[in-house]
Design a protein around this motif. Structure first.
Motif, PDB file in Angstrom:
ATOM      1  N   LYS A 178       0.812  -1.236   0.000  1.00 52.43           N
ATOM      2  CA  LYS A 178       0.000   0.000   0.000  1.00 52.43           C
ATOM      3  C   LYS A 178       0.837   1.275   0.000  1.00 52.43           C
ATOM      4  CE  LYS A 178      -4.578  -1.108   1.308  1.00 52.43           C
ATOM      5  NZ  LYS A 178      -5.371  -0.716   0.164  1.00 52.43           N
ATOM      6  N   ARG A 179       1.941   1.314   0.731  1.00 52.63           N
ATOM      7  CA  ARG A 179       2.710   2.565   0.815  1.00 52.63           C
ATOM      8  C   ARG A 179       3.275   2.974  -0.547  1.00 52.63           C
ATOM      9  NH1 ARG A 179       8.179   3.172   2.969  1.00 52.63           N
ATOM     10  NH2 ARG A 179       8.638   5.344   2.637  1.00 52.63           N
ATOM     11  N   PRO A 180       4.087   2.130  -1.206  1.00 56.47           N
ATOM     12  CA  PRO A 180       4.562   2.559  -2.533  1.00 56.47           C
ATOM     13  C   PRO A 180       3.437   2.652  -3.557  1.00 56.47           C
ATOM     14  CG  PRO A 180       5.465   0.400  -1.976  1.00 56.47           C
ATOM     15  CD  PRO A 180       4.738   0.897  -0.773  1.00 56.47           C
ATOM     16  N   ALA A 181       2.417   1.786  -3.445  1.00 53.62           N
ATOM     17  CA  ALA A 181       1.307   1.849  -4.397  1.00 53.62           C
ATOM     18  C   ALA A 181       0.591   3.184  -4.296  1.00 53.62           C
ATOM     19  CB  ALA A 181       0.333   0.699  -4.155  1.00 53.62           C
ATOM     20  N   ASN A 182       0.494   3.710  -3.105  1.00 52.71           N
ATOM     21  CA  ASN A 182      -0.148   5.019  -2.946  1.00 52.71           C
ATOM     22  C   ASN A 182       0.786   6.144  -3.392  1.00 52.71           C
ATOM     23  OD1 ASN A 182      -2.219   6.856  -2.075  1.00 52.71           O
ATOM     24  ND2 ASN A 182      -0.838   7.370  -0.415  1.00 52.71           N
ATOM     25  N   GLU A 183       2.037   6.083  -2.981  1.00 54.30           N
ATOM     26  CA  GLU A 183       2.990   7.161  -3.308  1.00 54.30           C
ATOM     27  C   GLU A 183       3.301   7.230  -4.797  1.00 54.30           C
ATOM     28  OE1 GLU A 183       6.424   6.669  -0.812  1.00 54.30           O
ATOM     29  OE2 GLU A 183       5.256   6.943   1.019  1.00 54.30           O
ATOM     30  N   LEU A 184       3.461   6.092  -5.435  1.00 56.42           N
ATOM     31  CA  LEU A 184       3.856   6.073  -6.846  1.00 56.42           C
ATOM     32  C   LEU A 184       2.680   5.987  -7.815  1.00 56.42           C
ATOM     33  CD1 LEU A 184       6.842   3.564  -6.622  1.00 56.42           C
ATOM     34  CD2 LEU A 184       6.987   6.049  -6.897  1.00 56.42           C
ATOM     35  N   PHE A 185       1.598   5.308  -7.389  1.00 52.41           N
ATOM     36  CA  PHE A 185       0.526   4.986  -8.327  1.00 52.41           C
ATOM     37  C   PHE A 185      -0.849   5.478  -7.867  1.00 52.41           C
ATOM     38  CE2 PHE A 185       3.691   1.436  -8.337  1.00 52.41           C
ATOM     39  CZ  PHE A 185       4.423   1.922  -9.404  1.00 52.41           C
ATOM     40  N   TYR A 186      -0.887   6.288  -6.795  1.00 50.67           N
ATOM     41  CA  TYR A 186      -2.094   7.006  -6.366  1.00 50.67           C
ATOM     42  C   TYR A 186      -3.255   6.068  -5.983  1.00 50.67           C
ATOM     43  CZ  TYR A 186       0.856  10.017  -9.142  1.00 50.67           C
ATOM     44  OH  TYR A 186       1.949  10.637  -9.676  1.00 50.67           O
ATOM     45  N   GLN A 187      -2.935   5.000  -5.260  1.00 54.20           N
ATOM     46  CA  GLN A 187      -3.948   4.014  -4.909  1.00 54.20           C
ATOM     47  C   GLN A 187      -5.077   4.600  -4.061  1.00 54.20           C
ATOM     48  OE1 GLN A 187      -2.571   0.495  -2.843  1.00 54.20           O
ATOM     49  NE2 GLN A 187      -4.381  -0.653  -3.481  1.00 54.20           N
ATOM     50  N   LYS A 188      -4.763   5.470  -3.111  1.00 53.57           N
ATOM     51  CA  LYS A 188      -5.832   6.056  -2.283  1.00 53.57           C
ATOM     52  C   LYS A 188      -6.785   6.899  -3.115  1.00 53.57           C
ATOM     53  CE  LYS A 188      -3.478   6.086   2.154  1.00 53.57           C
ATOM     54  NZ  LYS A 188      -2.865   6.909   3.194  1.00 53.57           N
ATOM     55  N   LEU A 189      -6.255   7.676  -4.049  1.00 51.12           N
ATOM     56  CA  LEU A 189      -7.130   8.447  -4.946  1.00 51.12           C
ATOM     57  C   LEU A 189      -8.001   7.518  -5.788  1.00 51.12           C
ATOM     58  CD1 LEU A 189      -4.834  11.348  -6.182  1.00 51.12           C
ATOM     59  CD2 LEU A 189      -6.980  11.575  -4.935  1.00 51.12           C
ATOM     60  N   TYR A 190      -7.399   6.435  -6.254  1.00 50.53           N
ATOM     61  CA  TYR A 190      -8.154   5.460  -7.038  1.00 50.53           C
ATOM     62  C   TYR A 190      -9.317   4.911  -6.211  1.00 50.53           C
ATOM     63  CZ  TYR A 190      -9.630   1.333  -9.489  1.00 50.53           C
ATOM     64  OH  TYR A 190     -10.422   0.398 -10.112  1.00 50.53           O
ATOM     65  N   GLU A 191      -9.035   4.514  -4.969  1.00 50.31           N
ATOM     66  CA  GLU A 191     -10.069   3.921  -4.117  1.00 50.31           C
ATOM     67  C   GLU A 191     -11.197   4.912  -3.824  1.00 50.31           C
ATOM     68  OE1 GLU A 191      -7.668   2.451  -0.884  1.00 50.31           O
ATOM     69  OE2 GLU A 191      -7.115   0.645  -2.021  1.00 50.31           O
ATOM     70  N   LYS A 192     -10.871   6.182  -3.644  1.00 51.01           N
ATOM     71  CA  LYS A 192     -11.906   7.195  -3.428  1.00 51.01           C
ATOM     72  C   LYS A 192     -12.765   7.355  -4.685  1.00 51.01           C
ATOM     73  CE  LYS A 192      -9.393   9.886   0.019  1.00 51.01           C
ATOM     74  NZ  LYS A 192      -8.691  11.156   0.278  1.00 51.01           N
ATOM     75  N   ALA A 193     -12.120   7.414  -5.839  1.00 53.66           N
ATOM     76  CA  ALA A 193     -12.863   7.548  -7.095  1.00 53.66           C
ATOM     77  C   ALA A 193     -13.703   6.303  -7.371  1.00 53.66           C
ATOM     78  CB  ALA A 193     -11.904   7.814  -8.253  1.00 53.66           C
TER      79      ALA A 193
END
Length: 185
Positions: free
Chosen positions: A124-139
């Motif tokens: 989750k940490r690199p996936a969020n920092e590099l690939f915007y996983q949290k933004l994806y999950e919100k969208a």
């Protein structure tokens, strides 16, 4: 698929009907991609993981797009993409990714794809920092999952003055979005 167990535990395969990848395409790239990716292509085709956060791809769909990232990528092979339009590809022995936010290509340091999937995309940490996983999950909560030929994209694009927040994400056709973004490079 033992090679990507950590990835699969963190981003399980999604259920659904997915487009097949023709045997001729699988054969064409068999010597260029890892065996576990060929197995996924054979068994599931273009499929998604983690509620559409990561997708396998048909490399042939990117042969005209990757060279637009730079002439040095004219023989690159696309292997994965995210639900926000990041494209992972192999150039020679190196894996790289195109960031649709900063319109930049970054190297993944000659690391095998299974390590990238397990410890970069699947963490989750690199996936969020590099690939915007949290933004994806919100969208995802607001827009529902993208189809195999869609992604979430910032409207307007960040490079055109858009803001990087969930409210500015919309579903777009992936191919058209990548063509637009590569014209801004």
């Amino acid at each position: 698929m033992q090679q990507i167990d950590t990835f699969l535990a963190n981003l399980p395969p999604d259920k659904g009907a997915f487009p097949a990848i023709a045997p001729a395409v699988q054969e064409k790239y068999a010597s260029l991609v890892p065996g576990f990716l060929l197995d996924i292509w054979k068994n599931s085709g273009i499929c998604s993981f983690g509620n559409g956060f990561i997708w396998t791809v048909n490399p042939d769909d990117y042969t005209d797009i990757l060279p637009k990232l730079g002439e040095q990528y004219k023989n690159a092979v696309a292997v994965l993409r995210t639900g926000l339009g990041t494209v992972f590809f192999k150039q020679g022995d190196e894996y790289l990714f195109f960031d649709p936010v900063y319109l930049d290509v970054s190297s993944l340091q000659n690391v095998p794809l299974e390590i990238i999937m397990n410890y970069t995309i699947g963490d989750k940490r690199p996936a969020n920092e590099l690939f915007y996983q949290k933004l994806y999950e919100k969208a995802l909560k607001r827009l529902g999952p993208p189809a195999f030929d869609e992604c979430f994209a910032f409207v307007p694009a960040i490079a055109l003055g858009g803001e990087m927040n969930e409210e500015n994400l919309q579903k777009m056709k992936l191919r058209e979005q990548l063509i637009l973004l590569t014209q801004l490079i």
